[in-house]
Design an enzyme around this catalytic site. Structure first.
Site, PDB file in Angstrom:
ATOM      1  N   GLU A 125      -6.646  -6.589   7.201  1.00  0.00           N
ATOM      2  CA  GLU A 125      -6.194  -7.958   7.430  1.00  0.00           C
ATOM      3  C   GLU A 125      -5.055  -8.037   8.456  1.00  0.00           C
ATOM      4  OE1 GLU A 125      -4.178  -9.022   3.886  1.00  0.00           O
ATOM      5  OE2 GLU A 125      -3.765 -11.060   4.541  1.00  0.00           O
ATOM      6  N   ASP A 161      -9.207  -1.849   0.663  1.00  0.00           N
ATOM      7  CA  ASP A 161      -9.213  -3.063  -0.170  1.00  0.00           C
ATOM      8  C   ASP A 161     -10.547  -3.821  -0.123  1.00  0.00           C
ATOM      9  OD1 ASP A 161      -6.600  -2.339  -0.515  1.00  0.00           O
ATOM     10  OD2 ASP A 161      -5.789  -3.856   0.848  1.00  0.00           O
ATOM     11  N   MET A 163      -5.101   0.443  -6.447  1.00  0.00           N
ATOM     12  CA  MET A 163      -4.650  -0.428  -5.350  1.00  0.00           C
ATOM     13  C   MET A 163      -5.677  -1.538  -5.083  1.00  0.00           C
ATOM     14  SD  MET A 163      -2.933   2.054  -2.540  1.00  0.00           S
ATOM     15  CE  MET A 163      -1.178   2.408  -2.591  1.00  0.00           C
ATOM     16  N   GLU A 192      -3.527  -3.446  -8.953  1.00  0.00           N
ATOM     17  CA  GLU A 192      -2.068  -3.609  -8.772  1.00  0.00           C
ATOM     18  C   GLU A 192      -1.654  -5.077  -8.639  1.00  0.00           C
ATOM     19  OE1 GLU A 192      -0.948  -1.706  -5.083  1.00  0.00           O
ATOM     20  OE2 GLU A 192      -2.373  -2.876  -3.920  1.00  0.00           O
ATOM     21  N   ARG A 233      -0.566   5.266 -22.317  1.00  0.00           N
ATOM     22  CA  ARG A 233       0.057   5.880 -21.132  1.00  0.00           C
ATOM     23  C   ARG A 233      -0.520   5.258 -19.865  1.00  0.00           C
ATOM     24  NH1 ARG A 233       1.995  11.221 -21.832  1.00  0.00           N
ATOM     25  NH2 ARG A 233       2.811  11.394 -23.939  1.00  0.00           N
ATOM     26  N   HIS A 255      -1.317   6.293  -3.511  1.00  0.00           N
ATOM     27  CA  HIS A 255      -1.871   6.704  -2.214  1.00  0.00           C
ATOM     28  C   HIS A 255      -2.905   7.823  -2.314  1.00  0.00           C
ATOM     29  CE1 HIS A 255       1.819   4.515  -1.208  1.00  0.00           C
ATOM     30  NE2 HIS A 255       1.113   4.115  -0.168  1.00  0.00           N
ATOM     31  N   GLN A 311      -5.594   7.437  -3.554  1.00  0.00           N
ATOM     32  CA  GLN A 311      -6.841   6.726  -3.217  1.00  0.00           C
ATOM     33  C   GLN A 311      -7.090   6.639  -1.719  1.00  0.00           C
ATOM     34  OE1 GLN A 311      -6.768   2.925  -6.016  1.00  0.00           O
ATOM     35  NE2 GLN A 311      -4.796   3.880  -5.687  1.00  0.00           N
ATOM     36  N   ARG A 312      -6.049   6.835  -0.941  1.00  0.00           N
ATOM     37  CA  ARG A 312      -6.204   6.681   0.512  1.00  0.00           C
ATOM     38  C   ARG A 312      -6.254   8.023   1.233  1.00  0.00           C
ATOM     39  NH1 ARG A 312      -1.979   2.036   2.178  1.00  0.00           N
ATOM     40  NH2 ARG A 312      -0.918   3.862   2.984  1.00  0.00           N
TER      41      ARG A 312
HETATM   42  O1  F6P Z   1      -4.059  -2.399   2.261  1.00  0.00           O
HETATM   43  C1  F6P Z   1      -4.254  -1.094   1.839  1.00  0.00           C
HETATM   44  C2  F6P Z   1      -3.251  -0.723   0.791  1.00  0.00           C
HETATM   45  O2  F6P Z   1      -3.481   0.608   0.381  1.00  0.00           O
HETATM   46  C3  F6P Z   1      -3.200  -1.660  -0.417  1.00  0.00           C
HETATM   47  O3  F6P Z   1      -4.225  -1.417  -1.342  1.00  0.00           O
HETATM   48  C4  F6P Z   1      -1.814  -1.357  -0.928  1.00  0.00           C
HETATM   49  O4  F6P Z   1      -1.284  -2.439  -1.673  1.00  0.00           O
HETATM   50  C5  F6P Z   1      -1.046  -1.173   0.341  1.00  0.00           C
HETATM   51  O5  F6P Z   1      -1.954  -0.768   1.337  1.00  0.00           O
HETATM   52  C6  F6P Z   1       0.049  -0.153   0.228  1.00  0.00           C
HETATM   53  O6  F6P Z   1       0.679  -0.088   1.442  1.00  0.00           O
HETATM   54  P1  F6P Z   1       1.946   0.825   1.692  1.00  0.00           P
HETATM   55  O7  F6P Z   1       1.473   2.234   1.713  1.00  0.00           O
HETATM   56  O8  F6P Z   1       2.424   0.375   3.024  1.00  0.00           O
HETATM   57  O9  F6P Z   1       2.899   0.551   0.570  1.00  0.00           O
END
Ligand code: F6P
Length: 302
Positions: A63, A87, A129, A181, A225, A231, A233-234
Site C-alpha cells: 500500500e 498482508d 501480522m 495483530e 500463553r 517478522h 513471517q516475513r
Molecule cells: O505490511 C507488512 C507488515 O509486515 C505488516 O503486516 C506489519 O504490521 C508491518 O509490516 C510491520 O512493519 P515494521 O516491520 O515496519 O514494523
C-alpha cells in the site's frame, strides 16, 4: 494480448539479477520510505534516475510503496508497480506475492504449537501480522486447524472466545486461537505497543495476543500463553507459489516498461496476469469479506 507468451520480452540485464529466486527481502537493501515527507525527496528521485540513466522505475511493494509510486506517476516519473506484501491487502489483484509464504510459515508454527497445547492442556494464542486486514490470520488459522480466528474486520467478544476455548477443552483437544495483530475486542481500544506513527501515518500494531491470553486465562482458569510470530513471517525462502507469481509479475512489468505502459500495476486475476491502473491497487484496502469469515466460523469451538 498483454501477458501472452508471445508478448513477453526477455528482460534486459537479466545476468545481474541471477540467483535471487530462493531469497526473500529487498535484495537492493531498499526500505519503505516516504519521499513526500522528505524535503526535496521527489526532486532527488528524479535527479537520481536521470543521472544513473534509469529508464523506468519498477516499484515493488504494498500500500505505501505503491501509493508513492502512484503519486510519482502523476508527477511524470516513468513507473510501473508490482504488488508485494504479506498482508494481501491490495485491491485489484487476487493475490500479492509474499502472502503465501507468510501463511505457510504461520501454518507450520501452528502445527508445531499443537504439540505443547495438547501435552500441557494450555490455550495458545498465536498473534500474526497483516496490519488492518485479516488475510494471514484467516488462511493460516484455517490451514492450521485453529479453534478460533480473530480478524480486524470484525470486533470480537472475549466472553464468546472464552466459551469456544472451554468447549475445545471439553473435547480433550487444546485450543489454538489465531489473532490478527489488528483485531480488536468489542468495547476496547486497539491494543498497541505504542501510539507512534510512521512516515506513512501507520500505528505500530501488536500486543493484542498477550492481552487476549491474560483474559482467557482469567476467564477459563486454564493456563494461556502467547506466541507472537512477528517478522519470522516475513523471512526465509519464498514458497513455490510466490516464486512463480513474482516471476510472472516481473515478466509482465518488463513488458509494460518496454511498451511505455506506465502508471500500471501488475495484477493476478484468476490465473492471468493483467495490468490495472496503479491507483486501482492502492485506492482502497482489500479486507476479508464477512462471508469469507463466516465460512471459517463454522469450525470455531468444535
Ligand atoms: O505490511 C507488512 C507488515 O509486515 C505488516 O503486516 C506489519 O504490521 C508491518 O509490516 C510491520 O512493519 P515494521 O516491520 O515496519 O514494523
Amino acid at each position: 494480448m498483454a501477458g501472452s507468451p508471445g508478448g513477453l520480452t526477455k528482460p534486459l540485464g537479466i545476468a545481474e539479477v541471477r540467483g535471487i529466486l530462493p531469497r526473500g527481502g529487498t535484495i537492493l537493501g531498499s526500505s519503505r520510505t516516504n519521499p513526500f515527507k522528505i524535503d526535496g525527496g521527489v526532486e532527488k528521485i528524479k535527479e537520481n534516475l536521470a543521472s544513473l540513466g534509469v529508464d523506468a522505475l519498477v516499484a515493488i511493494g504494498g500500500e505505501d510503496t505503491l501509493g508513492v509510486a502512484t503519486r510519482l506517476d502523476e508527477l511524470g516519473v516513468k513507473v510501473v508497480g508490482v504488488p508485494k506484501t504479506i498482508d494481501n491487502d491490495l485491491n485489484a489483484t487476487d493475490y500479492t506475492f509474499g502472502f503465501d509464504t507468510a501463511v505457510n510459515i504461520a501454518m507450520e508454527a501452528i502445527d508445531r504449537l499443537h504439540t505443547t497445547a495438547e501435552s500441557h492442556h494450555r490455550t495458545l494464542v498465536v498473534e500474526v501480522m497483516g496490519r488492518h486486514a485479516g488475510w494471514i490470520a484467516l488462511h493460516a488459522g484455517l490451514a492450521g486447524g485453529a479453534n478460533v480466528i480473530l480478524l480486524p474486520e470484525r470486533q470480537f467478544d472475549v466472553d464468546q472466545v472464552a466459551t469456544y476455548v472451554e468447549k475445545r477443552f471439553q473435547h480433550q483437544y487444546a485450543p489454538i486461537v489465531v489473532v490478527a495483530e489488528g483485531a480488536q475486542p468489542l468495547d476496547g481500544q486497539m491494543v498497541l505497543h505504542n501510539q507512534e506513527l510512521d512516515s506513512f501515518g501507520h500505528v505500530r500494531l501488536g500486543g493484542i495476543g498477550q492481552w487476549l491470553a491474560e483474559q482467557l486465562e482469567a476467564k477459563t482458569g486454564k493456563e494461556a500463553r502467547t506466541v507472537v510470530l512477528g517478522h519470522i513471517q516475513r523471512g526465509g525462502t519464498p514458497s513455490a507459489f510466490d516464486r512463480v507469481l513474482s516471476t510472472r509479475f516481473g515478466l509482465q512489468a518488463i513488458d509494460a516498461v518496454h511498451e511505455g505502459d506506465f502508471g500500471k500495476m501488475m495484477a493476478l486475476r484468476g490465473t492471468d496476469i493483467v495490468r490495472v491502473p496503479l491507483k486501482d491497487g492502492t485506492g482502497e484496502l482489500k479486507t476479508v469479506p464477512l462471508e469469507r469469515y463466516t465460512e471459517a466460523e463454522v469450525f470455531f469451538g468444535s
